[in-house]
Design a protein around this motif. Structure first.
Motif, PDB file in Angstrom:
ATOM      1  N   ASP A  16       0.856  -1.207   0.000  1.00  0.00           N
ATOM      2  CA  ASP A  16       0.000   0.000   0.000  1.00  0.00           C
ATOM      3  C   ASP A  16       0.881   1.243   0.000  1.00  0.00           C
ATOM      4  N   TYR A  17       1.927   1.157   0.789  1.00  0.00           N
ATOM      5  CA  TYR A  17       2.844   2.303   0.901  1.00  0.00           C
ATOM      6  C   TYR A  17       3.512   2.587  -0.454  1.00  0.00           C
ATOM      7  N   ALA A  18       4.015   1.525  -1.102  1.00  0.00           N
ATOM      8  CA  ALA A  18       4.665   1.718  -2.406  1.00  0.00           C
ATOM      9  C   ALA A  18       3.681   2.316  -3.416  1.00  0.00           C
ATOM     10  N   ARG A  19       2.416   1.906  -3.314  1.00  0.00           N
ATOM     11  CA  ARG A  19       1.378   2.439  -4.209  1.00  0.00           C
ATOM     12  C   ARG A  19       1.166   3.933  -3.967  1.00  0.00           C
ATOM     13  N   MET A  20       1.085   4.300  -2.696  1.00  0.00           N
ATOM     14  CA  MET A  20       0.870   5.719  -2.360  1.00  0.00           C
ATOM     15  C   MET A  20       2.043   6.570  -2.860  1.00  0.00           C
ATOM     16  N   VAL A  21       3.275   6.088  -2.604  1.00  0.00           N
ATOM     17  CA  VAL A  21       4.466   6.842  -3.019  1.00  0.00           C
ATOM     18  C   VAL A  21       4.426   7.052  -4.532  1.00  0.00           C
ATOM     19  N   SER A  22       4.099   5.993  -5.244  1.00  0.00           N
ATOM     20  CA  SER A  22       4.085   6.058  -6.702  1.00  0.00           C
ATOM     21  C   SER A  22       3.051   7.064  -7.199  1.00  0.00           C
ATOM     22  N   ASN A  23       1.833   6.990  -6.657  1.00  0.00           N
ATOM     23  CA  ASN A  23       0.789   7.894  -7.157  1.00  0.00           C
ATOM     24  C   ASN A  23       1.138   9.344  -6.861  1.00  0.00           C
ATOM     25  N   ASP A  24       1.647   9.577  -5.653  1.00  0.00           N
ATOM     26  CA  ASP A  24       1.933  10.969  -5.305  1.00  0.00           C
ATOM     27  C   ASP A  24       3.043  11.544  -6.173  1.00  0.00           C
ATOM     28  N   LEU A  25       3.918  10.670  -6.674  1.00  0.00           N
ATOM     29  CA  LEU A  25       5.036  11.161  -7.483  1.00  0.00           C
ATOM     30  C   LEU A  25       4.806  10.847  -8.964  1.00  0.00           C
ATOM     31  N   MET A  26       3.538  10.851  -9.346  1.00  0.00           N
ATOM     32  CA  MET A  26       3.124  10.763 -10.747  1.00  0.00           C
ATOM     33  C   MET A  26       3.676   9.524 -11.452  1.00  0.00           C
ATOM     34  N   ILE A  36       6.338   7.557 -11.306  1.00  0.00           N
ATOM     35  CA  ILE A  36       7.712   7.135 -11.646  1.00  0.00           C
ATOM     36  C   ILE A  36       8.565   7.025 -10.387  1.00  0.00           C
ATOM     37  N   THR A  37       8.392   5.897  -9.693  1.00  0.00           N
ATOM     38  CA  THR A  37       9.228   5.640  -8.521  1.00  0.00           C
ATOM     39  C   THR A  37       9.680   4.183  -8.569  1.00  0.00           C
ATOM     40  N   ARG A  38      10.641   3.864  -7.733  1.00  0.00           N
ATOM     41  CA  ARG A  38      11.147   2.485  -7.663  1.00  0.00           C
ATOM     42  C   ARG A  38      10.384   1.747  -6.561  1.00  0.00           C
ATOM     43  N   ASP A  39       9.536   0.795  -6.966  1.00  0.00           N
ATOM     44  CA  ASP A  39       8.762   0.039  -5.983  1.00  0.00           C
ATOM     45  C   ASP A  39       9.665  -0.777  -5.070  1.00  0.00           C
ATOM     46  N   ASP A  40      10.814  -1.219  -5.594  1.00  0.00           N
ATOM     47  CA  ASP A  40      11.691  -2.042  -4.736  1.00  0.00           C
ATOM     48  C   ASP A  40      12.171  -1.229  -3.533  1.00  0.00           C
ATOM     49  N   LEU A  41      12.522   0.042  -3.778  1.00  0.00           N
ATOM     50  CA  LEU A  41      13.023   0.876  -2.682  1.00  0.00           C
ATOM     51  C   LEU A  41      11.893   1.221  -1.712  1.00  0.00           C
ATOM     52  N   ALA A  42      10.726   1.577  -2.271  1.00  0.00           N
ATOM     53  CA  ALA A  42       9.605   1.970  -1.403  1.00  0.00           C
ATOM     54  C   ALA A  42       9.127   0.779  -0.569  1.00  0.00           C
ATOM     55  N   TYR A  43       8.977  -0.378  -1.213  1.00  0.00           N
ATOM     56  CA  TYR A  43       8.499  -1.549  -0.480  1.00  0.00           C
ATOM     57  C   TYR A  43       9.491  -1.926   0.636  1.00  0.00           C
ATOM     58  N   ASP A  44      10.751  -1.906   0.283  1.00  0.00           N
ATOM     59  CA  ASP A  44      11.789  -2.266   1.269  1.00  0.00           C
ATOM     60  C   ASP A  44      11.746  -1.322   2.468  1.00  0.00           C
ATOM     61  N   LEU A  45      11.555  -0.048   2.166  1.00  0.00           N
ATOM     62  CA  LEU A  45      11.476   0.920   3.258  1.00  0.00           C
ATOM     63  C   LEU A  45      10.235   0.649   4.102  1.00  0.00           C
ATOM     64  N   ASP A  80       6.603  -1.319 -12.948  1.00  0.00           N
ATOM     65  CA  ASP A  80       5.849  -1.448 -11.692  1.00  0.00           C
ATOM     66  C   ASP A  80       6.073  -2.842 -11.121  1.00  0.00           C
ATOM     67  N   LEU A  81       6.460  -2.923  -9.865  1.00  0.00           N
ATOM     68  CA  LEU A  81       6.596  -4.237  -9.213  1.00  0.00           C
ATOM     69  C   LEU A  81       5.367  -4.533  -8.362  1.00  0.00           C
ATOM     70  N   VAL A  82       4.660  -3.478  -7.976  1.00  0.00           N
ATOM     71  CA  VAL A  82       3.463  -3.613  -7.152  1.00  0.00           C
ATOM     72  C   VAL A  82       2.266  -3.312  -8.051  1.00  0.00           C
ATOM     73  N   ASP A  83       1.198  -4.064  -7.892  1.00  0.00           N
ATOM     74  CA  ASP A  83      -0.008  -3.866  -8.705  1.00  0.00           C
ATOM     75  C   ASP A  83      -0.625  -2.501  -8.360  1.00  0.00           C
ATOM     76  N   LYS A  84      -0.653  -1.610  -9.338  1.00  0.00           N
ATOM     77  CA  LYS A  84      -1.115  -0.241  -9.065  1.00  0.00           C
ATOM     78  C   LYS A  84      -2.619  -0.084  -9.304  1.00  0.00           C
ATOM     79  N   SER A  85      -3.247  -1.165  -9.770  1.00  0.00           N
ATOM     80  CA  SER A  85      -4.678  -1.022 -10.063  1.00  0.00           C
ATOM     81  C   SER A  85      -5.524  -1.115  -8.790  1.00  0.00           C
ATOM     82  N   LYS A  86      -4.897  -1.505  -7.665  1.00  0.00           N
ATOM     83  CA  LYS A  86      -5.681  -1.682  -6.424  1.00  0.00           C
ATOM     84  C   LYS A  86      -6.033  -0.346  -5.795  1.00  0.00           C
TER      85      LYS A  86
END
Ligand code: FAD
Length: 664
Positions: free
Chosen positions: A84-94, A96-105, A658-664
């Motif tokens: 969920d966190y990786a999804r939020m980070v991605s949407n807020d930053l239009m 283009i983010t690295r899901d691996d880094l966000a998920y790991d964090l 995208d490594l995380v499903d963004k359609s959720k």
């Protein structure tokens, strides 16, 4: 050598295994974590790892958390998960983010928050009756199931005036003061003599004594925060010390990494927070905790009035919480069409709360509104007091600030780093124009290592992620520390050799001082001299160029290819003139070097905006000649490398996945 003098500093050389540059959230996390792994290495294999931390300021109050905070903005808890966190980070930053880094964090960040609580940070809690308690007040700790008061989905409230002090104390205790050097400004990283793609040292100077420090090391964590004051600020005159972003982070992270040859990413991204006007006070508690709305001068909620505009930016505008830049986009329409000022409607919000709360509870809430500022932005209280603002009676103006560059708040510029190896990140990938020597894929061995061997980063340094905030930066510092210890063990027999002699490095650092001493008697007015330029004047020039041509406040954040070409030419001339900066004392020497770091960071920002032929972040900046989001051609990372010999940038595309499903 004899004690240094102003024109002739003492040069002190030291060799360690790990150097931590910065004393902010990321380095405090690293300082705490590194000792655990270093002690284990000693016990297991007898390796005695030498570590040093260098901060340009004093750790107790350095970095972005210096004034304290009233909320920890990243806490996953039991309600959400890292995806969920990786999804939020991605949407807020239009997107283009690295899901691996966000998920790991996301899977590590809560542990840092639990440590803060253990170290004494009071975290607001809700008891079993749903009643709210400021501070911990004997309720279970978060890690034991204590329920934090959430001001938003990801944020938890704290009594945080002393937040940095508490986190720094733990870092100091872990590391020991003999491994910490404060008030030393690191100016440059030094590559290895035998391998230019590797880092071997760093050089800096004391801001108190006439001393230059030259460090050699095997690994280094560069976490010196983001960049402020590249653009002309809205504050003027004596008020100029006031900006939203703390004025002491001057782009050192990005500039020094670029000079060392590290690959940067998403340097076109910026953050333009909409904050309380003039005091730059935080708005989060007002929006999230007090449920206030932002309105135009007619009292209209612009997020409702202009909501159709969000349809132009699917899917980022259509999410439950539209991307931060798009919220600005809707506000700017009001300002440009003459319906400003924009206000935070504190009057209506507090009146609504009065309908459901007792007078005592309302008084308490009003006190919390003041405390929100006192915790993290005392200057805003000054504005309220000075302008007779009682929030229950008078609304406060909001204003989008000048742009800042950062990678840990609502921004994602920074350095390209190696991610975790267990999340299915690409191991090969598509790219366009990328130099051959750069690693392919998102993992090349050590978590948080940049594309320069031995150089690690965290917090604002890590690009293409964002929304880590204070807790996430701390956690990222810890991740990097663990990886650095592994790197040092794997390279235990390697000896660093600097590509430049220590004396030459010292000579370069003190050049502004020597320029001053050589020419100071040429005129009778110390600041007026054809042979040098003061750091202050040079900073004005940089800010004017960026403001007027690279989408600052002067042009309502707009630019185009022609304006960028003018900026490029003017920045080139500025760089030439920067060679003539003077330093009449150590304070000016600091200002001079901050400027060098700012100029290179500004140039990277300009180059990336020039390269990305779309407007990916409407509300933060607009390329008016390409005023659209082009998902087909530009949903990719824009990365770059700088060649310190030729002083040229190579900018290129890396494919986004995208490594995380963004359609959720
Ligand atoms: P910093 O913590 O800024 O540390 C940078 C360090 O580098 C400092 O110690 C500095 O002195 C040092 N340094 C800089 N240059 C040099 C150099 N050349 N040589 C040596 N040392 C150097 N997060 C939340 O969780 N909640 C909030 O409410 C919140 N509000 C924020 C409000 C503002 C205005 C800002 C700017 C940030 C806020 N954040 C918040 C985010 C949080 O503060 C940052 O994410 C975090 O501090 C980043 O950590 P860092 O270590 O990368 O940088």
């Amino acid at each position: 050598m004899a004690e240094g003098t102003f024109g002739n500093p003492e040069v002190i050389q030291e060799e360690v295994d790990i150097l931590l540059i910065g004393g902010g959230m990321a380095c405090c996390g690293a300082a705490y974590e590194v000792m655990r792994w270093a002690e284990a290495a000693k016990a297991d294999s007898g390796i005695d790892i030498k570590i040093k931390l260098i901060d340009k300021a004093a750790m107790d109050r350095s970095g972005a958390v210096a004034q304290g905070l009233s909320a920890i903005n990243t806490y996953i808890g039991t309600e959400q998960d890292p995806a969920d966190y990786a999804r939020m980070v991605s949407n807020d930053l239009m997107g283009i983010t690295r899901d691996d880094l966000a998920y790991d964090l996301g899977r590590h960040v809560d542990e840092s928050v639990h440590l803060f609580e253990e170290w004494g940070l009071p975290i607001w809690k809700t008891d079993e009756n749903g009643e709210r308690h400021d501070g911990s007040k004997g309720l279970p700790a978060l890690k034991d199931g204590g329920k934090p008061v959430r001001s938003g989905k990801w944020q938890i409230m704290i009594n945080g005036e002393s937040y940095k002090w508490i986190v720094a104390e733990a870092a100091k205790k872990a590391l020991g003061m003999d491994r910490i050097q404060e008030r030393v400004f690191i100016v440059k990283l030094v590559n290895d003599k035998n391998d230019p793609k590797r880092i071997a040292g760093a050089v800096g100077f004391s801001t108190r004594d006439h001393k230059v420090y030259v460090y050699k090391f095997k690994a280094c964590l560069l976490a010196a925060g983001g960049a402020v004051n590249l653009f002309r600020p809205r504050s003027v005159g004596e008020g100029q010390g006031r900006a939203w972003y703390p004025v002491w982070n001057a782009g050192s992270t990005y500039a020094m990494a670029a000079q060392a040859g590290a690959e940067l990413t998403m340097m076109e991204n910026r953050f333009v927070p909409a904050r309380f006007k003039d005091g730059y006070g935080p708005v989060g508690a007002w929006f999230l905790l007090f449920k206030a709305k932002a309105v135009n001068s007619l009292g209209e909620v612009y997020m409702d009035r202009n909501k159709e505009m969000l349809n132009d930016y699917p899917p980022y505008g259509l999410a439950a919480v539209p991307a931060s830049c798009l919220r600005n986009h809707l506000m700017l329409k009001e300002m440009k069409e003459g319906r400003g000022p924009i206000y935070m409607d504190t009057v209506t919000a507090l009146a609504a709360l009065k309908e459901t709360l007792s007078p005592r509870e309302v008084k308490h809430l009003e006190a919390e509104a003041w405390e929100d500022f006192l915790d993290m932005c005392i200057g805003q209280c000054g504005v309220w007091v000075g302008e007779n603002i009682e929030p229950e009676k008078k609304n406060s103006e909001l204003m989008p600030t000048e742009p800042y560059l950062l990678g840990s708040h609502s921004g994602c510029c920074g350095i390209w780093v190696s991610g975790p190896d267990d999340l299915g990140a690409p191991t090969t990938e598509e790219f366009t124009g990328m130099p051959d020597y750069l690693p392919k894929g998102w993992n090349w061995g050590y978590r948080s290592m940049t594309t320069v061997k031995g150089l690690f980063t965290a917090g604002d340094g890590v690009g293409a992620s964002g929304h880590k905030f204070s807790s996430g930066s701390h956690a990222e510092g810890r991740l990097a520390a663990k990886a650095m210890v592994k790197f040092v063990i794997d390279n235990k027999d390697w000896k660093p050799e600097l590509d430049t002699p220590a004396e030459k490095l010292a000579e370069d650092i003190y050049k502004p001082v020597r320029t001053f001493l050589e020419f100071k008697d040429y005129t009778t007015a110390i600041d007026v001299n054809p042979n040098y330029i003061t750091p202050k004047m040079l900073q004005f020039r940089l800010q004017k160029i960026m403001d007027e041509y690279v989408a600052g406040v002067a042009t309502y954040y707009t630019t185009n290819a022609h304006m960028l070409a003018v900026a490029e030419e003017k920045l080139g001339m500025l760089k030439e003139d920067a060679d003539k900066m003077r330093a009449k004392d150590l304070h000016e020497l600091l200002r001079a070097w901050e400027n060098y770091h700012r100029i290179l960071t500004a140039e990277a920002h300009m180059k990336h905006i020039q390269f990305r032929e779309e407007s990916r972040y409407p509300g933060f900046y607009y390329r008016m000649d390409k005023n659209f989001v082009d998902e087909e051609n530009w949903k990719c990372f824009v990365n770059s490398v700088y060649d310190k010999e030729t002083q040229k940038w190579t900018v290129f595309k890396r494919k986004h996945v995208d490594l995380v499903d963004k359609s959720k």
